[in-house]
Scaffold this motif. Structure first.
Motif, PDB file in Angstrom:
ATOM      1  N   GLU A  40       0.828  -1.202   0.000  1.00 33.86           N
ATOM      2  CA  GLU A  40       0.000   0.000   0.000  1.00 33.86           C
ATOM      3  C   GLU A  40       0.870   1.264   0.000  1.00 33.86           C
ATOM      4  O   GLU A  40       0.608   2.222  -0.731  1.00 33.86           O
ATOM      5  CB  GLU A  40      -0.921  -0.002   1.213  1.00 33.86           C
ATOM      6  N   GLU A  41       1.914   1.256   0.809  1.00 35.00           N
ATOM      7  CA  GLU A  41       2.817   2.402   0.882  1.00 35.00           C
ATOM      8  C   GLU A  41       3.441   2.693  -0.484  1.00 35.00           C
ATOM      9  O   GLU A  41       3.484   3.849  -0.923  1.00 35.00           O
ATOM     10  CB  GLU A  41       3.909   2.120   1.918  1.00 35.00           C
ATOM     11  N   ALA A  42       3.919   1.662  -1.156  1.00 29.48           N
ATOM     12  CA  ALA A  42       4.554   1.846  -2.462  1.00 29.48           C
ATOM     13  C   ALA A  42       3.545   2.329  -3.502  1.00 29.48           C
ATOM     14  O   ALA A  42       3.845   3.235  -4.299  1.00 29.48           O
ATOM     15  CB  ALA A  42       5.212   0.543  -2.911  1.00 29.48           C
ATOM     16  N   ILE A  43       2.370   1.745  -3.508  1.00 27.57           N
ATOM     17  CA  ILE A  43       1.322   2.162  -4.451  1.00 27.57           C
ATOM     18  C   ILE A  43       0.949   3.628  -4.210  1.00 27.57           C
ATOM     19  O   ILE A  43       0.797   4.404  -5.154  1.00 27.57           O
ATOM     20  CB  ILE A  43       0.081   1.242  -4.348  1.00 27.57           C
ATOM     21  N   ASN A  44       0.834   4.006  -2.945  1.00 26.31           N
ATOM     22  CA  ASN A  44       0.490   5.402  -2.613  1.00 26.31           C
ATOM     23  C   ASN A  44       1.579   6.379  -3.029  1.00 26.31           C
ATOM     24  O   ASN A  44       1.312   7.573  -3.194  1.00 26.31           O
ATOM     25  CB  ASN A  44       0.183   5.541  -1.126  1.00 26.31           C
ATOM     26  N   LYS A  45       2.806   5.885  -3.192  1.00 28.23           N
ATOM     27  CA  LYS A  45       3.914   6.731  -3.656  1.00 28.23           C
ATOM     28  C   LYS A  45       4.068   6.646  -5.176  1.00 28.23           C
ATOM     29  O   LYS A  45       5.101   7.039  -5.717  1.00 28.23           O
ATOM     30  CB  LYS A  45       5.210   6.320  -2.971  1.00 28.23           C
ATOM     31  N   ASN A  46       3.039   6.089  -5.826  1.00 29.46           N
ATOM     32  CA  ASN A  46       3.007   5.961  -7.292  1.00 29.46           C
ATOM     33  C   ASN A  46       4.145   5.121  -7.861  1.00 29.46           C
ATOM     34  O   ASN A  46       4.645   5.394  -8.955  1.00 29.46           O
ATOM     35  CB  ASN A  46       2.973   7.342  -7.960  1.00 29.46           C
ATOM     36  N   ARG A  47       4.542   4.111  -7.127  1.00 27.54           N
ATOM     37  CA  ARG A  47       5.551   3.179  -7.618  1.00 27.54           C
ATOM     38  C   ARG A  47       4.892   2.189  -8.571  1.00 27.54           C
ATOM     39  O   ARG A  47       3.686   1.960  -8.510  1.00 27.54           O
ATOM     40  CB  ARG A  47       6.202   2.413  -6.455  1.00 27.54           C
ATOM     41  N   SER A  48       5.681   1.586  -9.421  1.00 25.88           N
ATOM     42  CA  SER A  48       5.141   0.614 -10.378  1.00 25.88           C
ATOM     43  C   SER A  48       4.648  -0.627  -9.637  1.00 25.88           C
ATOM     44  O   SER A  48       5.016  -0.879  -8.484  1.00 25.88           O
ATOM     45  CB  SER A  48       6.225   0.205 -11.374  1.00 25.88           C
ATOM     46  N   GLU A  49       3.841  -1.396 -10.318  1.00 25.19           N
ATOM     47  CA  GLU A  49       3.342  -2.653  -9.753  1.00 25.19           C
ATOM     48  C   GLU A  49       4.510  -3.582  -9.423  1.00 25.19           C
ATOM     49  O   GLU A  49       4.547  -4.197  -8.356  1.00 25.19           O
ATOM     50  CB  GLU A  49       2.381  -3.327 -10.741  1.00 25.19           C
ATOM     51  N   GLU A  50       5.468  -3.675 -10.344  1.00 22.71           N
ATOM     52  CA  GLU A  50       6.620  -4.552 -10.115  1.00 22.71           C
ATOM     53  C   GLU A  50       7.421  -4.097  -8.885  1.00 22.71           C
ATOM     54  O   GLU A  50       7.754  -4.908  -8.022  1.00 22.71           O
ATOM     55  CB  GLU A  50       7.525  -4.584 -11.346  1.00 22.71           C
ATOM     56  N   TYR A  51       7.725  -2.821  -8.823  1.00 20.16           N
ATOM     57  CA  TYR A  51       8.449  -2.288  -7.672  1.00 20.16           C
ATOM     58  C   TYR A  51       7.676  -2.579  -6.383  1.00 20.16           C
ATOM     59  O   TYR A  51       8.240  -3.037  -5.396  1.00 20.16           O
ATOM     60  CB  TYR A  51       8.669  -0.777  -7.813  1.00 20.16           C
ATOM     61  N   SER A  52       6.380  -2.290  -6.399  1.00 17.87           N
ATOM     62  CA  SER A  52       5.544  -2.463  -5.206  1.00 17.87           C
ATOM     63  C   SER A  52       5.546  -3.908  -4.723  1.00 17.87           C
ATOM     64  O   SER A  52       5.618  -4.163  -3.512  1.00 17.87           O
ATOM     65  CB  SER A  52       4.110  -2.011  -5.498  1.00 17.87           C
ATOM     66  N   ARG A  53       5.490  -4.852  -5.637  1.00 21.66           N
ATOM     67  CA  ARG A  53       5.496  -6.276  -5.265  1.00 21.66           C
ATOM     68  C   ARG A  53       6.853  -6.693  -4.696  1.00 21.66           C
ATOM     69  O   ARG A  53       6.918  -7.395  -3.690  1.00 21.66           O
ATOM     70  CB  ARG A  53       5.131  -7.149  -6.458  1.00 21.66           C
ATOM     71  N   VAL A  54       7.920  -6.279  -5.347  1.00 21.94           N
ATOM     72  CA  VAL A  54       9.269  -6.636  -4.866  1.00 21.94           C
ATOM     73  C   VAL A  54       9.505  -6.019  -3.487  1.00 21.94           C
ATOM     74  O   VAL A  54       9.973  -6.691  -2.566  1.00 21.94           O
ATOM     75  CB  VAL A  54      10.359  -6.181  -5.868  1.00 21.94           C
ATOM     76  N   TYR A  55       9.161  -4.753  -3.353  1.00 19.48           N
ATOM     77  CA  TYR A  55       9.325  -4.041  -2.083  1.00 19.48           C
ATOM     78  C   TYR A  55       8.512  -4.705  -0.975  1.00 19.48           C
ATOM     79  O   TYR A  55       9.017  -4.963   0.116  1.00 19.48           O
ATOM     80  CB  TYR A  55       8.916  -2.577  -2.257  1.00 19.48           C
ATOM     81  N   ALA A  56       7.253  -4.990  -1.252  1.00 16.13           N
ATOM     82  CA  ALA A  56       6.375  -5.586  -0.243  1.00 16.13           C
ATOM     83  C   ALA A  56       6.873  -6.962   0.189  1.00 16.13           C
ATOM     84  O   ALA A  56       6.863  -7.295   1.381  1.00 16.13           O
ATOM     85  CB  ALA A  56       4.950  -5.677  -0.778  1.00 16.13           C
ATOM     86  N   ASP A  57       7.337  -7.753  -0.769  1.00 13.77           N
ATOM     87  CA  ASP A  57       7.847  -9.087  -0.428  1.00 13.77           C
ATOM     88  C   ASP A  57       9.104  -8.991   0.430  1.00 13.77           C
ATOM     89  O   ASP A  57       9.230  -9.685   1.445  1.00 13.77           O
ATOM     90  CB  ASP A  57       8.125  -9.896  -1.687  1.00 13.77           C
TER      91      ASP A  57
END
Length: 147
Positions: A40-57
């Motif tokens: 959620e944090e990454a998505i709210n910072k307008n990060r890409s889907e790929e970035y958001s998934r890697v970051y979250a994992d």
């Protein structure tokens, strides 16, 4: 699971990610919570889907190791260290996405060590912006990596 998270005041993004992971039954609850938070944090910072998934994992994996396996969920210093480690990993990941890196794991190890040694150094780089510090870290990492 989704509706319960919404009732607790969580966002739809968080609730969806959390419910999806929990419904799979494969992951620890702490991992699911931390993954959903980071995604959620990454998505709210307008990060890409790929970035958001890697970051979250990465975020979920690192924090579940600390909170669940070592039982030190209240050790804020250790949690801050792990969050900085995730930040270093993501900076290395971003660089590697834009530049061909032959040995990503070695690059990440060097990046994490350099980043953490700089971040937790007694000698702060006062007077420098975060961007300038990150450039110096990357320069040092590339020098070490290319040796």
């Amino acid at each position: 699971i989704y509706k319960t998270q919404i009732a607790k005041g969580k966002s739809e993004v968080y609730a969806n990610e959390y419910a999806g992971l929990m419904a799979g039954g494969v992951n620890h609850q702490i991992y699911c919570e931390e993954y959903a938070f980071a995604y959620e944090e990454a998505i709210n910072k307008n990060r890409s889907e790929e970035y958001s998934r890697v970051y979250a994992d990465k975020y979920g994996s690192e924090l579940v190791d600390i909170k669940a396996r070592f039982g030190i969920s209240d050790d804020e210093e250790m949690i801050d260290f792990v969050i900085e480690k995730v930040s270093a990993y993501m900076k290395a990941w971003e660089y590697a996405k834009e530049n061909p890196i032959k040995d990503f794991n070695r690059f990440v190890d060097i990046y994490e060590n350099t980043y953490l040694n700089t971040s937790f150094s007694d000698e702060r780089m006062s007077g420098l912006s975060v961007e300038e510090i990150n450039k110096l870290i990357l320069k040092e990492v590339l020098e070490k990596f290319n040796k």
